[in-house]
Write an enzyme that holds these catalytic residues in place. Structure first.
Site, PDB file in Angstrom:
ATOM      1  N   ARG A 179      -6.848  30.130 -26.014  1.00 37.17           N
ATOM      2  CA  ARG A 179      -7.808  29.261 -26.695  1.00 37.17           C
ATOM      3  C   ARG A 179      -7.208  28.593 -27.925  1.00 37.17           C
ATOM      4  O   ARG A 179      -7.396  27.389 -28.135  1.00 37.17           O
ATOM      5  CB  ARG A 179      -9.074  30.041 -27.072  1.00 37.17           C
ATOM      6  CG  ARG A 179      -9.873  30.501 -25.851  1.00 37.17           C
ATOM      7  CD  ARG A 179     -11.010  31.408 -26.221  1.00 37.17           C
ATOM      8  NE  ARG A 179     -10.457  32.602 -26.868  1.00 37.17           N
ATOM      9  CZ  ARG A 179     -11.124  33.387 -27.709  1.00 37.17           C
ATOM     10  NH1 ARG A 179     -12.367  33.104 -28.033  1.00 37.17           N
ATOM     11  NH2 ARG A 179     -10.564  34.444 -28.238  1.00 37.17           N
ATOM     12  N   ASN A 233     -13.653  31.805 -23.683  1.00 41.66           N
ATOM     13  CA  ASN A 233     -13.459  32.855 -22.689  1.00 41.66           C
ATOM     14  C   ASN A 233     -14.776  33.055 -21.957  1.00 41.66           C
ATOM     15  O   ASN A 233     -15.850  32.957 -22.561  1.00 41.66           O
ATOM     16  CB  ASN A 233     -13.067  34.174 -23.350  1.00 41.66           C
ATOM     17  CG  ASN A 233     -11.637  34.177 -23.853  1.00 41.66           C
ATOM     18  OD1 ASN A 233     -10.807  33.381 -23.423  1.00 41.66           O
ATOM     19  ND2 ASN A 233     -11.340  35.084 -24.767  1.00 41.66           N
TER      20      ASN A 233
END
Length: 94
Positions: A18, A36
């Site tokens: 990320r 996520n």
């Protein structure tokens, strides 16, 4: 302007996916978000100029050096005019 939603499958959580995605998107002038998912995948939306979005989609097939990407699904969507790029929390009740 284009928008694409990607879901990345593999060993992609806990490997700075990320954070690296956010910095890569910002470097290419692409807006959107990444998060996520509870099933171990990563979902992202990339929005902006076609060239930049395509660069991010290509990047998602490899991810950061510590990721192991097995599969990437890509879906074209209507742009929403997103500004900036953020890391979103994992959704509850997925």
């Amino acid at each position: 302007m284009v928008r694409k939603r990607v879901v990345v499958i593999g060993d992609v959580q806990g490997v700075f996916f990320r954070n690296t995605c956010r910095s890569t998107a910002r470097a290419h002038g692409v807006a959107g978000w990444v998060r996520n998912l509870p099933d171990g995948t990563v979902e992202a939306v990339f929005e902006g100029a076609a060239e930049g979005v395509d660069e991010l989609v290509a990047w998602a097939h490899d991810g950061p050096p510590t990721a192991i990407v097995d599969e990437v699904s890509v879906r074209q969507e209507e742009p929403e005019g997103i500004v900036g790029f953020e890391i979103r929390p994992t959704p509850l009740g997925f």
